[in-house]
Design an enzyme around this catalytic site. Structure first.
Site, mmCIF file in Angstrom:
data_model
loop_
_atom_site.group_PDB
_atom_site.id
_atom_site.type_symbol
_atom_site.label_atom_id
_atom_site.label_comp_id
_atom_site.label_asym_id
_atom_site.label_seq_id
_atom_site.Cartn_x
_atom_site.Cartn_y
_atom_site.Cartn_z
ATOM 1 N N TYR A 139 -16.026 -10.423 -3.416
ATOM 2 C CA TYR A 139 -15.675 -10.769 -2.035
ATOM 3 C C TYR A 139 -16.815 -10.459 -1.069
ATOM 4 O O TYR A 139 -16.907 -11.057 -0.008
ATOM 5 C CB TYR A 139 -14.418 -9.995 -1.615
ATOM 6 C CG TYR A 139 -13.162 -10.582 -2.191
ATOM 7 C CD1 TYR A 139 -12.437 -11.530 -1.476
ATOM 8 C CD2 TYR A 139 -12.713 -10.239 -3.457
ATOM 9 C CE1 TYR A 139 -11.289 -12.099 -1.992
ATOM 10 C CE2 TYR A 139 -11.560 -10.801 -3.990
ATOM 11 C CZ TYR A 139 -10.854 -11.732 -3.255
ATOM 12 O OH TYR A 139 -9.718 -12.302 -3.778
ATOM 13 N N ASN A 158 -18.460 -3.497 -7.438
ATOM 14 C CA ASN A 158 -17.318 -2.727 -6.947
ATOM 15 C C ASN A 158 -17.513 -1.234 -7.198
ATOM 16 O O ASN A 158 -18.231 -0.834 -8.108
ATOM 17 C CB ASN A 158 -16.001 -3.235 -7.545
ATOM 18 C CG ASN A 158 -16.123 -3.568 -9.007
ATOM 19 O OD1 ASN A 158 -17.193 -3.921 -9.479
ATOM 20 N ND2 ASN A 158 -15.049 -3.430 -9.727
ATOM 21 N N THR A 176 -20.324 -0.423 -0.339
ATOM 22 C CA THR A 176 -20.069 0.786 0.447
ATOM 23 C C THR A 176 -20.115 1.979 -0.499
ATOM 24 O O THR A 176 -19.384 2.018 -1.487
ATOM 25 C CB THR A 176 -18.675 0.702 1.100
ATOM 26 O OG1 THR A 176 -18.643 -0.489 1.871
ATOM 27 C CG2 THR A 176 -18.395 1.905 1.970
ATOM 28 N N GLY A 230 -3.913 -2.436 4.176
ATOM 29 C CA GLY A 230 -4.250 -2.644 2.767
ATOM 30 C C GLY A 230 -5.718 -3.017 2.675
ATOM 31 O O GLY A 230 -6.497 -2.719 3.576
ATOM 32 N N CYS A 246 -10.936 -1.520 0.911
ATOM 33 C CA CYS A 246 -11.881 -0.541 1.463
ATOM 34 C C CYS A 246 -11.276 0.694 2.111
ATOM 35 O O CYS A 246 -11.729 1.809 1.839
ATOM 36 C CB CYS A 246 -12.783 -1.229 2.477
ATOM 37 S SG CYS A 246 -13.906 -2.367 1.664
ATOM 38 N N ARG A 272 -5.555 -6.635 -3.067
ATOM 39 C CA ARG A 272 -5.870 -5.233 -3.366
ATOM 40 C C ARG A 272 -5.288 -4.304 -2.288
ATOM 41 O O ARG A 272 -5.510 -4.508 -1.107
ATOM 42 C CB ARG A 272 -7.392 -5.037 -3.474
ATOM 43 C CG ARG A 272 -7.964 -5.669 -4.744
ATOM 44 C CD ARG A 272 -9.463 -5.576 -4.807
ATOM 45 N NE ARG A 272 -10.109 -6.408 -3.806
ATOM 46 C CZ ARG A 272 -11.436 -6.489 -3.657
ATOM 47 N NH1 ARG A 272 -12.232 -5.794 -4.437
ATOM 48 N NH2 ARG A 272 -11.949 -7.271 -2.731
HETATM 49 C C1 UDX Z 1 -16.902 -4.196 -3.653
HETATM 50 C C2 UDX Z 1 -16.361 -2.891 -3.073
HETATM 51 O O1 UDX Z 1 -14.961 -2.958 -3.045
HETATM 52 C C3 UDX Z 1 -16.874 -2.603 -1.716
HETATM 53 O O2 UDX Z 1 -16.603 -1.292 -1.346
HETATM 54 C C4 UDX Z 1 -18.296 -2.722 -1.674
HETATM 55 O O3 UDX Z 1 -18.735 -2.621 -0.348
HETATM 56 C C5 UDX Z 1 -18.790 -4.001 -2.306
HETATM 57 O O4 UDX Z 1 -18.256 -4.178 -3.591
HETATM 58 P P1 UDX Z 1 -16.016 -6.659 -3.549
HETATM 59 O O5 UDX Z 1 -17.141 -7.618 -3.482
HETATM 60 O O6 UDX Z 1 -14.783 -6.964 -2.784
HETATM 61 O O7 UDX Z 1 -16.428 -5.277 -2.919
HETATM 62 O O8 UDX Z 1 -15.713 -6.307 -5.092
HETATM 63 P P2 UDX Z 1 -15.307 -7.312 -6.228
HETATM 64 O O9 UDX Z 1 -14.697 -8.557 -5.652
HETATM 65 O O10 UDX Z 1 -14.559 -6.525 -7.239
HETATM 66 O O11 UDX Z 1 -16.710 -7.763 -6.856
HETATM 67 C C6 UDX Z 1 -17.582 -6.957 -7.561
HETATM 68 C C7 UDX Z 1 -18.211 -7.775 -8.698
HETATM 69 O O12 UDX Z 1 -19.243 -6.997 -9.314
HETATM 70 C C8 UDX Z 1 -17.237 -8.167 -9.821
HETATM 71 O O13 UDX Z 1 -17.215 -9.572 -9.954
HETATM 72 C C9 UDX Z 1 -17.798 -7.479 -11.070
HETATM 73 O O14 UDX Z 1 -17.647 -8.250 -12.246
HETATM 74 C C10 UDX Z 1 -19.252 -7.333 -10.696
HETATM 75 N N1 UDX Z 1 -19.980 -6.295 -11.451
HETATM 76 C C11 UDX Z 1 -19.517 -5.026 -11.494
HETATM 77 C C12 UDX Z 1 -21.163 -6.625 -12.115
HETATM 78 O O15 UDX Z 1 -21.582 -7.779 -12.113
HETATM 79 N N2 UDX Z 1 -21.852 -5.640 -12.762
HETATM 80 C C13 UDX Z 1 -21.419 -4.365 -12.834
HETATM 81 O O16 UDX Z 1 -22.080 -3.522 -13.446
HETATM 82 C C14 UDX Z 1 -20.205 -4.045 -12.175
HETATM 83 C C1 UDX Z 2 -12.233 -3.877 6.594
HETATM 84 C C2 UDX Z 2 -13.162 -3.723 7.817
HETATM 85 O O1 UDX Z 2 -12.545 -4.367 8.940
HETATM 86 C C3 UDX Z 2 -14.524 -4.342 7.523
HETATM 87 O O2 UDX Z 2 -15.417 -4.105 8.615
HETATM 88 C C4 UDX Z 2 -15.086 -3.708 6.260
HETATM 89 O O3 UDX Z 2 -16.324 -4.314 5.929
HETATM 90 C C5 UDX Z 2 -14.114 -3.854 5.106
HETATM 91 O O4 UDX Z 2 -12.851 -3.293 5.450
HETATM 92 P P1 UDX Z 2 -10.771 -5.841 5.584
HETATM 93 O O5 UDX Z 2 -10.118 -4.759 4.790
HETATM 94 O O6 UDX Z 2 -11.269 -7.047 4.871
HETATM 95 O O7 UDX Z 2 -12.021 -5.265 6.397
HETATM 96 O O8 UDX Z 2 -9.738 -6.374 6.700
HETATM 97 P P2 UDX Z 2 -9.202 -5.772 8.090
HETATM 98 O O9 UDX Z 2 -9.103 -6.894 9.047
HETATM 99 O O10 UDX Z 2 -9.948 -4.595 8.528
HETATM 100 O O11 UDX Z 2 -7.697 -5.354 7.731
HETATM 101 C C6 UDX Z 2 -7.414 -4.265 6.876
HETATM 102 C C7 UDX Z 2 -5.929 -3.981 6.895
HETATM 103 O O12 UDX Z 2 -5.537 -3.464 8.147
HETATM 104 C C8 UDX Z 2 -5.038 -5.192 6.649
HETATM 105 O O13 UDX Z 2 -4.002 -4.845 5.762
HETATM 106 C C9 UDX Z 2 -4.495 -5.541 8.019
HETATM 107 O O14 UDX Z 2 -3.232 -6.165 7.977
HETATM 108 C C10 UDX Z 2 -4.411 -4.173 8.652
HETATM 109 N N1 UDX Z 2 -4.481 -4.205 10.121
HETATM 110 C C11 UDX Z 2 -5.627 -4.600 10.746
HETATM 111 C C12 UDX Z 2 -3.375 -3.809 10.878
HETATM 112 O O15 UDX Z 2 -2.321 -3.438 10.316
HETATM 113 N N2 UDX Z 2 -3.466 -3.823 12.235
HETATM 114 C C13 UDX Z 2 -4.597 -4.208 12.895
HETATM 115 O O16 UDX Z 2 -4.605 -4.179 14.141
HETATM 116 C C14 UDX Z 2 -5.710 -4.611 12.114
#
Ligand code: UDX
Ligand code: UDX
Length: 470
Positions: free
Chosen positions: A15, A94, A135, A280, A283, A353
């Site tokens: 993501y 991740n 992160t 949710g 992060c 997640r």
């Molecule tokens: C993740 C973390 O949740 C977040 O805290 C961080 O900032 C960035 O990485 P996200 O991109 O949402 O965020 O994770 P995910 O969608 O699970 O993607 C990670 C990818 O890395 C997976 O597709 C996994 O297969 C890949 N990976 C993991 C590798 O290619 N090599 C590795 O050794 C481990």
């Molecule tokens: C968050 C941070 O916003 C982003 O900067 C960081 O890089 C990754 O983590 P994300 O988790 O993708 O991003 O979405 P976000 O919009 O922050 O929402 C997180 C959760 O908080 C959701 O479940 C959302 O429904 C909830 N939320 C958000 C509330 O309940 N109320 C609000 O006012 C805002």
């Protein structure tokens, strides 16, 4: 010396890695970007000709993939080959919370980061800039540095051509559901590091579309910590407003009116004050747990306890929703059918997640009801996967995934809004009313329903932060 980046390799096509590299590719046609991932299925999905089948749903993403893929943006499993050619490597893998051993349940498991550092040490050429996008706990850059230095020290000792590495921290602040907009219009770009040449090389990439005054250069540790703290502050606001939502319900105040009045103070601000069923996403919980772990590690137990409360309220908020539902359905939901509208952790994403829907649905299933779930983007296998992580396969026969809202509400005793998808704000309540069993309870945890629009159809409405509408 000025370093001109021509080739980027990003490890991790998730993501964060997928959308952020797509934007760099779009804004920098002169740079070739290879996104690599060890997961073959994920790469196949990124290369799918049907752009509706990309592994990630993000508004605007598919148009950028259509434009850049196979021009200057490539997705593959060829980690070694692409690391050899890269001037700059982003680590975007991740970073889950450890489940075993020291720090289990709090500390971040750095095994993927270590394995990335080793792969870079093994295959990178000449001088490589390594960028932490994931992160990470503060001082992880030191771990990466130490691993890479072990490779270069060996080369120096053996008097072979010695390579060099610069490490930067460049945390990503995108939020899912608005990732493309956030990447195109960032509030700030944060780059931490101690090598000016590397700092400038990365900042030059962003200067292709981001104003200079939005690019903030700091030391490594401040950059790493700033990302954790940003997420902790955002989560803290949500727990604060959620705690007040409960007080509103018992005191007769209305949470939206309170949030508006409070948020109009410039010093507080309007954003992130929407009460809901709890935050949710991948992060917030993980990063706060990590912050708690770091604080305890340094003996700052009071600071750790302070942040723990943000998580406690989030957990409590999810738990209390189930209780409200049971209390209003005459103390039992056993053998009742309930519709769940929305399963993703927020709208405009297929990501589930840490979605509050998982815990809430699980609690409801534990009480013996049957759930009819509808979400516009989440697939059945994913819900199944979330439930099985939570409670094994015990509830496999206790729920189904409906194809529409109207299918989901057929003969249900209650319907519960858990995600505020746009399509839920324009529902036909006449049809819904005819489909439901009396007394037709609606539990709205996302402030979607306006009582005046539905009251003529005989519904009973409970709204989070308001209580029962009359
Ligand atoms: C993740 C973390 O949740 C977040 O805290 C961080 O900032 C960035 O990485 P996200 O991109 O949402 O965020 O994770 P995910 O969608 O699970 O993607 C990670 C990818 O890395 C997976 O597709 C996994 O297969 C890949 N990976 C993991 C590798 O290619 N090599 C590795 O050794 C481990
Ligand atoms: C968050 C941070 O916003 C982003 O900067 C960081 O890089 C990754 O983590 P994300 O988790 O993708 O991003 O979405 P976000 O919009 O922050 O929402 C997180 C959760 O908080 C959701 O479940 C959302 O429904 C909830 N939320 C958000 C509330 O309940 N109320 C609000 O006012 C805002």
């Amino acid at each position: 010396m000025k370093t001109q980046i021509k080739k980027i390799c990003c490890i991790g096509a998730g993501y964060v890695g997928g959308p952020s590299m797509a934007i760099i590719a779009d804004k920098c046609p002169h740079i070739v970007i290879n996104v690599v991932d060890k997961n073959k299925q994920r790469i196949d999905q990124w290369n799918n000709n049907n752009l509706d089948k990309l592994p990630i749903y993000e508004p605007g993403l598919k148009n950028i993939i259509k434009k850049c893929r196979d021009n200057n943006l490539f997705f593959s499993n060829k980690i070694e080959e692409n690391l050899r050619e890269a001037d700059m490597v982003f680590i975007s893998v991740n970073t889950p919370t450890k489940t075993k051993g020291i720090g289990a349940g709090q500390a971040i498991d750095l095994k993927w980061i270590e394995s990335c550092a080793r792969q870079i040490g093994e295959f990178a050429k000449d001088h490589t800039i390594v960028v932490e996008k994931s992160t990470l706990p503060v001082r992880t850059a030191q771990t990466i540095k130490t691993i890479l230095e072990a490779y270069t020290a060996k080369e120096k000792k053996e008097k072979v051509h010695s390579r060099s590495f610069s490490i930067l921290s460049n945390p990503e602040f995108l939020a899912e559901g608005t990732a493309i907009y956030d990447l195109q219009n960032p509030d700030r770009i944060l780059i931490g590091g101690d090598d000016n040449c590397a700092l400038n090389a990365l900042s030059d990439i962003y200067l292709n579309w981001v104003a200079k005054d939005k690019i903030l250069k700091t030391d490594l540790w401040s950059s790493e910590l700033s990302k954790l703290i940003s997420n902790a502050f955002l989560a803290q606001r949500i727990s604060s407003i959620n705690s007040v939502s409960a007080l509103c319900e018992v005191s007769g105040a209305k949470i939206n009116n309170v949030a508006k009045a409070v948020g109009m103070d410039r010093r507080i601000g309007q954003d992130f004050l929407k009460a809901g069923p709890g935050f949710g996403g991948s992060c917030f919980k993980k990063d706060i747990l990590n912050l708690i772990y770091i604080c305890n590690h340094y003996g700052l137990n009071e600071v750790a306890n302070y942040w723990q409360k943000v998580l406690d309220i989030n957990y409590w908020q999810q738990k209390r929703i189930t209780k409200v539902i049971i209390d209003n359905l005459f103390g039992t939901i056993s053998e009742k059918k309930i519709a769940i509208l929305g399963f993703a952790f927020k709208p405009n994403t297929n990501d589930t997640r840490e979605s509050p829907a998982i815990a809430i649905c699980n609690d409801l299933l534990e009480e013996g009801c049957y759930l009819s779930i509808y979400d516009p983007k989440v697939e059945k296998s994913q819900i199944q996967n979330e439930f099985s992580k939570f409670s094994g396969n015990s509830f496999n026969k206790s729920w189904n995934l409906a194809g529409s809202v109207y299918e989901a509400v057929s003969e249900v005793d209650a319907l519960i809004f858990l995600t505020e998808w746009e399509e839920f704000s324009n529902l036909n309540y006449e049809i819904i009313s005819e489909a439901m069993n009396i007394p037709k309870w609606i539990f709205d945890t996302r402030n979607i329903v306006e009582y005046k629009k539905i009251k003529d159809y005989g519904f009973k409405l409970w709204k989070l932060g308001e209580g029962i509408s009359t």
